[in-house]
Design an enzyme around this catalytic site. Structure first.
Site, PDB file in Angstrom:
ATOM      1  N   ASP A  93     -13.146  31.584  13.565  1.00 38.12           N
ATOM      2  CA  ASP A  93     -14.356  32.351  13.286  1.00 38.12           C
ATOM      3  C   ASP A  93     -14.842  32.946  14.610  1.00 38.12           C
ATOM      4  O   ASP A  93     -14.390  32.554  15.692  1.00 38.12           O
ATOM      5  CB  ASP A  93     -15.399  31.422  12.656  1.00 38.12           C
ATOM      6  CG  ASP A  93     -16.518  32.209  11.990  1.00 38.12           C
ATOM      7  OD1 ASP A  93     -16.470  33.454  11.995  1.00 38.12           O
ATOM      8  OD2 ASP A  93     -17.441  31.572  11.461  1.00 38.12           O
ATOM      9  N   ASP A 128     -18.866  40.286  12.235  1.00 45.11           N
ATOM     10  CA  ASP A 128     -19.548  40.952  11.128  1.00 45.11           C
ATOM     11  C   ASP A 128     -20.989  40.442  11.053  1.00 45.11           C
ATOM     12  O   ASP A 128     -21.345  39.488  11.741  1.00 45.11           O
ATOM     13  CB  ASP A 128     -18.808  40.698   9.812  1.00 45.11           C
ATOM     14  CG  ASP A 128     -18.795  39.232   9.445  1.00 45.11           C
ATOM     15  OD1 ASP A 128     -18.489  38.404  10.335  1.00 45.11           O
ATOM     16  OD2 ASP A 128     -19.114  38.880   8.296  1.00 45.11           O
ATOM     17  N   ALA A 196     -21.575  35.313   3.675  1.00 37.86           N
ATOM     18  CA  ALA A 196     -23.004  35.039   3.434  1.00 37.86           C
ATOM     19  C   ALA A 196     -23.275  34.512   2.031  1.00 37.86           C
ATOM     20  O   ALA A 196     -24.328  34.775   1.451  1.00 37.86           O
ATOM     21  CB  ALA A 196     -23.848  36.280   3.733  1.00 37.86           C
ATOM     22  N   CYS A 279     -13.249   6.925  -8.003  1.00 34.01           N
ATOM     23  CA  CYS A 279     -12.148   7.611  -7.337  1.00 34.01           C
ATOM     24  C   CYS A 279     -11.057   6.581  -7.053  1.00 34.01           C
ATOM     25  O   CYS A 279     -11.340   5.379  -6.959  1.00 34.01           O
ATOM     26  CB  CYS A 279     -12.674   8.227  -6.037  1.00 34.01           C
ATOM     27  SG  CYS A 279     -11.416   8.994  -5.006  1.00 34.01           S
ATOM     28  N   CYS A 281      -8.616   7.332  -4.516  1.00 33.45           N
ATOM     29  CA  CYS A 281      -7.956   7.760  -3.279  1.00 33.45           C
ATOM     30  C   CYS A 281      -7.703   6.542  -2.392  1.00 33.45           C
ATOM     31  O   CYS A 281      -8.276   5.481  -2.622  1.00 33.45           O
ATOM     32  CB  CYS A 281      -8.787   8.826  -2.566  1.00 33.45           C
ATOM     33  SG  CYS A 281     -10.158   8.183  -1.574  1.00 33.45           S
ATOM     34  N   CYS A 284     -10.901   4.787  -1.391  1.00 32.35           N
ATOM     35  CA  CYS A 284     -11.638   4.116  -2.471  1.00 32.35           C
ATOM     36  C   CYS A 284     -10.814   2.986  -3.082  1.00 32.35           C
ATOM     37  O   CYS A 284     -11.371   2.040  -3.634  1.00 32.35           O
ATOM     38  CB  CYS A 284     -12.047   5.129  -3.540  1.00 32.35           C
ATOM     39  SG  CYS A 284     -13.196   6.357  -2.877  1.00 32.35           S
TER      40      CYS A 284
END
Lengths: 493, 493
Positions: A93, A128, A196, A279, A281, A284
């Protein structure tokens, strides 16, 4: 043609694509999620992002690197990939966020793009101007002019084989977003962030986000890879992909973790309120809620960040699979029930049904009727358009009950809400292989009635009878008077 | 009072409870999922079910053990827990399934219960008669009489501290299900399986399942632990728990794995069709779809079974967390969008709103308006009942736009679809803290109009004005003529 982006599969306005990032020598499959790495605070070692989470691309901020002495020197010396310890593609960025946040930055598009090139970024970004939602028209227009100039400056920079973002701004003005999209697509830049939108998402204005993206997409070409800049909550990936977004980036995984927040596909929970981890994962699976709470601050933050990334990438995979299966809109249906604002977003998406209809596949997985909103899907619209082109025999029975054993009609067609009538020959074709609830609803009946009307208006001389299962007044009011009605709900129930 | 079951928390008709299983010395938290172990085919080592998946209880079939010579001898000698290598609670089925499937079995309730006691089962089952859906009334009644006798026989057996199931049958006859529930609750037996729902679920008749369970629950007492026998697909846990089911059992995890099927919370996929694994469980985290497909048959079956169990237990935890958060009906909303038949099930659940309203909490998490169906939720019904008891001043403005700066009304109340009007003093109380979509729908407007009607009918002498945001004809038709209408959608939009 943008030859670094290839679309492999699509569903609604969503697609699976391949973004070639030549400078990195990496092909990124889209929809993709780019974890945001703050070069000053590494919540998770970037090296693990690729090997453990499958992130082939990340995003970091070249403005922070440029303004931080030791980071700048190391980045220029070692290159960004070594600095971060990451061998995938890196997008950078430009400082536009800081510009929006603090009002001023001390770098031009040319300077920041050259810096990004020099540190080895794979996808750079010009400066921008992110105009916030609801800005005055005049400001939105002058900001857009500055962004247009930034894109022109960017085109003039010798960036080598670095790809360059062409952000699309325009605040909450659809015509400005569309124009910005058209202007961005007319450059020779490569990736198209819709900018934005973060303030909209922070304000749960998902319908405004939908309208902004839809407007930008009207201006962009279909082969433009689109990045929904700053969007990282898994709750909204399906919706955004259905609109045609290809790239997302998540700082949320880390920022939320810092605040003790736990992401799910239907919202955000506070770790302190969780008694059962919803969850499976690795984090978890190996911890209890109490165990997570009892971890030292830094450790807890890092565990939460890992969970947040797992659930985020899991949703990206789920969205890709849905595109493959042709049931992306079914996934959007489910995600729309995560929060009332997501439902607003889905309802707003259906306002763009004409565009969806134009790009959607003509044939895909089984259509599921899952709500009143399903009656507004592009497949229903397309079927009604087709009905207006179909010829019918002199006398036609359209029946929700199939063919009577004995009748004097020339033909009998089936009627299935929300589609309406169709000839037997179409019954094995998409979307008429649909599965719909037995307990239909007013919206589906109404849409079916509109199908009957399309057929009757296209065939004013035909004698059409509609045998329905006790449709409501609203649906029956949409059936032209020329159609004979038979309510079979009592005799056949 | 059934002192081995204690309810800790509740939401809609669902609850978190603790089932004490004295013979095992184990307390099982409900809602709970009991993996089914076929004593002849161990897909996953039962010992791992507790340590890795958190299964504190499993179910196996005592009839198969009794009719298989070596299993019978070992079970009588070593006991069931050693036979299976499992230290949690074990429930045993009786052979009723085999009876339903093959028409005859060679064991009585007394014999099978004594056998279950002798092998060390913690929860035994008599030989009830599972009457299939749509059976003739006469058959359903005579089957029910046989089940009633089986329960009486069961009560007469000296089972020690083994708990005993009291199955509730009755096919698709709500009055029989209710009577069976009442008769079961009148025994001194302990756990209440609602039986013969598997054919309904196999046929995707979730609305019939809802009606059967709701009828059984009407007959049972609130403190009866209820087992939805044979229900193991995670897609329907939230719906079944919202009805008041506490226990589930899953053979699906293993049977589906054998057929290469992969469970998700919104349906079942074929492994061969999966390009991206929509899950983060340890199996899906460590494998690719190709990797799973390439595994040897037995290995693949076992990996799939583990994934299926992970996603199943994850959903059980999610349901418990939803009860804790007071947003179980929001989870049901989401699951209803997994399949049209699940939507039928949710719509059927809302037909039982009166019963839900009686048992639901008066105050819980934020109410989310997530669909047209949300307008039929018990909280809306309860608010309308309250409106019919509220006194209003002589002149009242009910406004969707808040209080005008200048007016001559005695009071101004807010109006929020689907609830309708309410005085300012209630606006911080549940459910009027609701979040609802900005883009409201006809069902919400209609429900709000019914709220206005309830208020107006309770206060026939009051002068009531309704300022609405352009409600549709259907909603306005529900507002009594005595109410003055102002459409502010054009002036205030």
């Amino acid at each position: 043609m943008r030859d670094h982006f290839e679309i492999r599969d699509h569903d609604a306005a969503g697609r699976i694509g391949e973004l070639e990032v030549p400078r990195a020598g990496v092909t990124v499959e889209t929809p993709a999620l780019l974890p945001v790495i703050n070069p000053n605070i590494e919540t998770i070692d970037p090296g693990r992002l690729r090997s453990e989470f499958g992130a082939d691309m990340l995003i970091t901020n070249s403005y922070i690197i440029r303004t931080t002495d030791d980071l700048r020197e190391r980045a220029l010396e070692e290159g960004l990939h070594d600095l971060l310890g990451y061998d995938g593609a890196i997008m950078t960025d430009s400082g536009s966020f800081q510009l929006a946040e603090y009002g001023e930055i001390d770098v031009t598009t040319t300077e920041i793009l050259e810096f990004q090139r020099d540190i080895g970024s794979d996808v750079g970004t010009p400066v921008d101007i992110p105009t916030p939602p609801d800005a005055g028209r005049e400001r939105a227009e002058s900001d857009l002019e500055a962004t247009r100039e930034a894109l022109a400056d960017a085109e003039a920079v010798d960036v080598g084989d670095m790809l360059v973002n062409a952000p699309v701004q325009g605040s909450t003005y659809p015509d400005l977003r569309e124009r910005a999209g058209r202007e961005a697509a007319a450059t020779d830049l490569d990736v198209f962030p819709v900018g934005a939108v973060v303030p909209m998402m922070n304000g749960y204005r998902y319908d405004d986000m939908v309208d902004a993206v839809a407007a930008a997409k009207r201006g962009l070409d279909e082969d433009c890879p689109v990045h929904l800049f700053g969007a990282g909550h898994p709750m909204m990936f399906a919706l955004a992909v259905a609109l045609g977004c290809d790239l997302f980036d998540s700082a949320a995984y880390a920022l939320m973790a810092r605040d003790g927040r736990y992401l799910t596909v239907s919202g955000t929970e506070q770790l302190e309120d969780i008694d059962y981890l919803p969850c499976s994962c690795p984090i978890c699976h190996e911890h209890t809620p109490d165990g997570l709470r009892a971890a030292a601050d830094g450790e807890r933050e890092s565990l939460l960040a890992e969970h947040n990334l797992h659930v985020t990438f899991e949703e990206i995979r789920r969205v890709r699979q849905a595109i493959r299966d042709g049931d992306l809109l079914e996934l959007v249906e489910r995600r729309a029930r995560g929060h009332p604002a997501m439902l607003d977003g889905y309802r707003a998406l259906l306002d763009h049904v004409d565009r969806l209809e134009r790009v959607d596949s003509a044939s895909k997985g089984t259509f599921f009727g899952l709500s009143h909103e399903s009656a507004r899907r592009p497949e229903v619209r397309r079927h009604h358009d087709r009905l207006a082109r179909l010829d019918v025999p002199d006398s036609l029975l359209c029946s929700e009950y199939g063919e009577p054993s004995d009748h004097a009609f020339d033909e009998v067609w089936r009627v299935v809400p929300p589609f309406g009538p169709f000839p037997r020959a179409l019954s094995e074709t998409y979307p008429l292989t649909a599965e719909v609830p037995d307990r239909t609803d007013a919206a589906a009946e109404r849409a079916a009635a509109e199908g009957v009307r399309a057929l009757a208006e296209a065939n004013p001389d035909a004698d059409i009878t509609l045998a329905h299962r006790g449709w409501g007044a609203d649906a029956l009011a949409a059936v032209p008077e020329s159609v004979t009605l038979e309510d079979l709900s009592e005799t056949r129930a």
